[in-house]
Design a protein around this motif. Structure first.
Motif, PDB file in Angstrom:
ATOM      1  N   ILE A  39       0.859  -1.184   0.000  1.00  0.00           N
ATOM      2  CA  ILE A  39       0.000   0.000   0.000  1.00  0.00           C
ATOM      3  C   ILE A  39       0.893   1.231   0.000  1.00  0.00           C
ATOM      4  O   ILE A  39       1.710   1.403   0.909  1.00  0.00           O
ATOM      5  N   LEU A  40       0.735   2.085  -0.995  1.00  0.00           N
ATOM      6  CA  LEU A  40       1.486   3.336  -1.019  1.00  0.00           C
ATOM      7  C   LEU A  40       0.774   4.325  -0.107  1.00  0.00           C
ATOM      8  O   LEU A  40      -0.295   4.828  -0.424  1.00  0.00           O
ATOM      9  N   ASN A  41       1.378   4.561   1.049  1.00  0.00           N
ATOM     10  CA  ASN A  41       0.779   5.372   2.102  1.00  0.00           C
ATOM     11  C   ASN A  41       1.761   6.475   2.501  1.00  0.00           C
ATOM     12  O   ASN A  41       2.806   6.180   3.088  1.00  0.00           O
ATOM     13  N   PRO A  42       1.440   7.741   2.210  1.00  0.00           N
ATOM     14  CA  PRO A  42       2.389   8.820   2.530  1.00  0.00           C
ATOM     15  C   PRO A  42       2.645   9.004   4.022  1.00  0.00           C
ATOM     16  O   PRO A  42       3.573   9.696   4.407  1.00  0.00           O
ATOM     17  N   PHE A  43       1.834   8.362   4.881  1.00  0.00           N
ATOM     18  CA  PHE A  43       2.004   8.493   6.326  1.00  0.00           C
ATOM     19  C   PHE A  43       2.626   7.260   6.977  1.00  0.00           C
ATOM     20  O   PHE A  43       2.749   7.199   8.201  1.00  0.00           O
ATOM     21  N   SER A  44       3.014   6.298   6.180  1.00  0.00           N
ATOM     22  CA  SER A  44       3.614   5.081   6.726  1.00  0.00           C
ATOM     23  C   SER A  44       4.901   5.415   7.479  1.00  0.00           C
ATOM     24  O   SER A  44       5.624   6.353   7.123  1.00  0.00           O
ATOM     25  N   LYS A  45       5.187   4.646   8.500  1.00  0.00           N
ATOM     26  CA  LYS A  45       6.423   4.837   9.257  1.00  0.00           C
ATOM     27  C   LYS A  45       7.628   4.266   8.510  1.00  0.00           C
ATOM     28  O   LYS A  45       8.756   4.672   8.746  1.00  0.00           O
ATOM     29  N   LYS A  46       7.394   3.317   7.610  1.00  0.00           N
ATOM     30  CA  LYS A  46       8.481   2.673   6.872  1.00  0.00           C
ATOM     31  C   LYS A  46       8.541   3.186   5.436  1.00  0.00           C
ATOM     32  O   LYS A  46       7.520   3.371   4.784  1.00  0.00           O
ATOM     33  N   THR A  47       9.764   3.345   4.953  1.00  0.00           N
ATOM     34  CA  THR A  47      10.014   3.799   3.583  1.00  0.00           C
ATOM     35  C   THR A  47      10.213   2.594   2.673  1.00  0.00           C
ATOM     36  O   THR A  47      10.831   1.602   3.076  1.00  0.00           O
ATOM     37  N   LEU A  48       9.718   2.691   1.466  1.00  0.00           N
ATOM     38  CA  LEU A  48       9.848   1.625   0.472  1.00  0.00           C
ATOM     39  C   LEU A  48      11.315   1.376   0.128  1.00  0.00           C
ATOM     40  O   LEU A  48      12.055   2.311  -0.171  1.00  0.00           O
ATOM     41  N   LEU A  49      11.697   0.117   0.162  1.00  0.00           N
ATOM     42  CA  LEU A  49      13.032  -0.322  -0.243  1.00  0.00           C
ATOM     43  C   LEU A  49      12.888  -1.413  -1.297  1.00  0.00           C
ATOM     44  O   LEU A  49      11.878  -2.116  -1.338  1.00  0.00           O
TER      45      LEU A  49
END
Length: 165
Positions: A39-49
């Protein structure tokens, strides 16, 4: 990589990049998210790697208005939530604004980071401004796709002097 969009129909349908992706068969419109989707979530605590690709079989973009983004993401979505590292918008509405991406830009950035640059270009070629997004972010995307940790993402952001990283 399968692409999905959860279209909340909060914007002008004539300017909806997600609808255009669905129209051309590049993404599937869904009514709910799945457990093995990113899920592309601008508020997620984790960054996409790049390493996140081993956990998912699809990417879901939540197509909503930036004016309603905070209440939209207050409710939980099933799946693996990740935010994109900082990228510049290439779309005419938010040109060169940091992190104010259209749905197609978010999906294109995500698939590039996950190691599918050809799919990135397939998505962006459907938009007059698609190449603008890629040119603005080309070096960033290349660096982000090689990052092994969130610490490396922060180093890249520092190197490029990106605020709000």
């Amino acid at each position: 990589m399968f692409l999905r969009v959860l279209m909340l129909k909060q914007d002008d349908p004539r300017k909806c990049s997600a609808a255009k992706l669905v129209k051309f068969g590049l993404a599937k419109s869904v009514t709910r998210t799945a457990s093995r989707t990113l899920i592309l979530n601008p508020f997620s605590k984790k960054t996409l790697l790049n390493s996140d690709k081993k956990f998912v079989n699809s990417i879901t973009g939540i197509d909503c208005s930036w004016n309603l983004v905070t209440p939209t993401f207050k409710k939980p979505f099933t799946g693996i939530s990740r935010k994109l590292p900082p990228l510049l918008a290439g779309n005419p509405m938010n040109y060169s604004k940091l992190n104010k991406l259209s749905t197609v830009e978010a999906l294109a950035g995500a698939v590039y980071i996950l190691g599918e640059p050809d799919l990135t270009h397939d998505l962006l070629q459907k938009f007059k401004w698609g190449n603008t997004f890629f040119e603005l972010n080309k070096n960033l995307l290349q660096d982000y796709s090689k990052a092994q940790s969130e610490a490396e993402i922060l180093e890249i952001c520092h190197e490029y002097r990106l605020a709000n990283a």
